[in-house]
Enzyme design. Structure first.
Site, PDB file in Angstrom:
ATOM      1  N   CYS A   1     -19.289  52.616 -37.153  1.00 47.08           N
ATOM      2  CA  CYS A   1     -18.475  53.615 -37.840  1.00 47.08           C
ATOM      3  C   CYS A   1     -17.223  52.978 -38.425  1.00 47.08           C
ATOM      4  O   CYS A   1     -16.604  52.115 -37.795  1.00 47.08           O
ATOM      5  CB  CYS A   1     -18.078  54.714 -36.851  1.00 47.08           C
ATOM      6  SG  CYS A   1     -17.162  56.081 -37.595  1.00 47.08           S
TER       7      CYS A   1
ATOM      8  N   CYS B   1     -19.192  65.532 -32.941  1.00 49.30           N
ATOM      9  CA  CYS B   1     -18.746  64.575 -33.958  1.00 49.30           C
ATOM     10  C   CYS B   1     -17.225  64.581 -33.963  1.00 49.30           C
ATOM     11  O   CYS B   1     -16.596  65.391 -34.650  1.00 49.30           O
ATOM     12  CB  CYS B   1     -19.304  64.973 -35.325  1.00 49.30           C
ATOM     13  SG  CYS B   1     -19.008  63.749 -36.608  1.00 49.30           S
TER      14      CYS B   1
END
Length: 422
Positions: A353, A159
């Site tokens: 995102c 991530c």
């Protein structure tokens, strides 16, 4: 009557509980088990680390909100999963039986894989509210006594977005404090290039982020295998494209925020046949474990392959929209099973995102997440910064309200002018 237990109360577990209750009806029991008594909106942690948010802004007690929806809540750690006996063993010796188990624990932060790393060592993290608060204490010390900063991600990290976010957020905070000129920033990442993001890049993410980092006077080291950390010093092996040692670095720092590798939480990883070697739950196309058909899993804790081999190991991220689609598929597949039907719902493996960059932001869409893609774009602007602030408030409000609606689809896709990702 069936008892569905959801293990974890984060951005996967809480929506799963609400949607499960809405779709299954009152004749079935739903219980959420979480190690903490509170929900935390993890995407806001980089803001906490510079004092732009505090715990009360992004956390709330879980039980009152679940209780309103007739959902049981247990704030205890799970020590063991008896997958053969359909039973959880909780801290203190209590047991809990289930008919279906939905694992939504998120990851275990594997700081032990790099000697000297983590909040108990010499680096900070923004992976939890507790860690972000410690990072903020250290940030205040940095402001009082400026010096070099290192930010990035360790080997096996999956991530990368929060590392980039924090680099630019910190840059903005230091400029506002008028000490940015006294704080050299180096970005150290296991990615093969800036903007890889664990996704093989999205659109021109490489060009966008390299340009922005140059404009913000940040240096970087890619293909970086961090080997150990000592007080004030990060030891890095920089590899070439074939995985051979290219150069060794000793990066000095006064402040360091390095995202760790993720692994599965112990109680989940210890179940034979449930997980891959790193403790992530193996699932089929319907979010169901192949060995234990009454165990489903959603979110960061599931096993998905990296999008491509990289010289330093990297993983693929699981973004909010993807997790939301996993939740919906899981709920409907459990409904099918209760009705004597076969599971037929699949999550949509798409990534969207919103990333804050201090006083601007970046948004990307990867459709599907693993290339080749039908859609791949990356855009930046002040509007993304404002949109993420608004989304934070929207998401927390919806979690308190107990919505079973698809939050990402209702908000982010609408904002991006996309009707639906398929």
């Amino acid at each position: 009557m069936a008892h569905i237990v959801i293990l974890g109360a984060g951005t996967g577990g809480m929506p799963a509980a609400y949607e499960m209750r809405c779709e299954l009806g009152k004749e079935h029991d739903v219980t959420v088990v979480n190690a903490q008594s509170y929900f935390q909106f993890v995407p806001s942690n980089p803001w906490v680390a510079v004092g732009w948010r505090d715990r009360s802004d992004i956390c709330f007690d879980i039980e009152p909100y679940l209780k309103r929806k007739n959902i049981n809540f247990i704030a205890k750690r799970v020590d063991k999963i008896d997958a053969e006996g359909n039973k959880l063993e909780l801290e203190g010796g209590e047991t809990l039986n289930y008919d279906y188990l939905v694992i939504a624990t998120g990851p275990r932060l594997a700081f032990e894989e790099v000697e000297g790393s983590g909040p108990e060592g010499h680096t900070h993290s923004v992976c939890s509210i507790d860690h972000a608060e410690k990072a903020y204490d250290a940030y205040k010390e940095l402001v009082a006594n400026p010096g070099p900063v290192v930010i990035g991600a360790m080997p096996f990290a999956s991530c990368f977005g929060p590392a980039y976010e924090f680099a630019f957020i910190l840059d903005t905070a230091l400029r506002r404090a008028k000490i940015r000129d006294q704080v050299p920033i180096t970005f150290v990442t296991s990615e093969p290039y800036i903007g890889h993001l664990g996704l093989g890049g999205v659109g021109d993410s490489k060009g966008f982020l390299e340009s922005d980092m140059r404009n913000h006077h940040m240096k970087w080291i890619t293909n970086a295998k961090t080997t150990k950390v000592e007080k004030g010093k990060l030891f890095v092996d920089e590899l070439n494209d074939t995985g051979e040692l290219k150069k060794q670095h000793e990066v000095d720092f006064k402040y360091a925020m390095m995202l760790p590798a993720f692994k599965g939480v112990d109680a989940v990883a210890n179940v034979e046949g449930l997980c891959n070697p790193r403790g992530f739950v193996m699932v089929d196309d319907f979010q169901r474990n192949p060995k234990y058909n009454n165990i489903y899993s959603v979110g960061v804790c599931i096993a998905i392959p990296p999008v491509e081999p990289t010289p330093v190991p990297t993983g693929a991220p699981k973004t909010g929209y993807m997790i939301e689609s996993m939740v919906t598929a899981t709920v409907h597949n459990i409904m099918n099973d209760l009705a004597g039907k076969q599971p037929d719902q699949r999550g949509t493996w798409n990534a969207i995102c919103l990333a804050d960059m201090g006083d601007t932001g970046a948004a990307f869409v990867a459709l599907p997440q693993i290339p080749p893609r039908n859609v791949a774009w990356f855009k930046k602007g002040k509007w993304v910064h404002m949109a993420k602030i608004a989304f934070e408030k929207y998401f927390i409000r919806k979690m308190k309200k107990g919505t079973s609606e698809p939050i990402y689809e209702k908000y982010i896709l609408k904002m991006l002018g996309i009707d639906r990702l398929k």
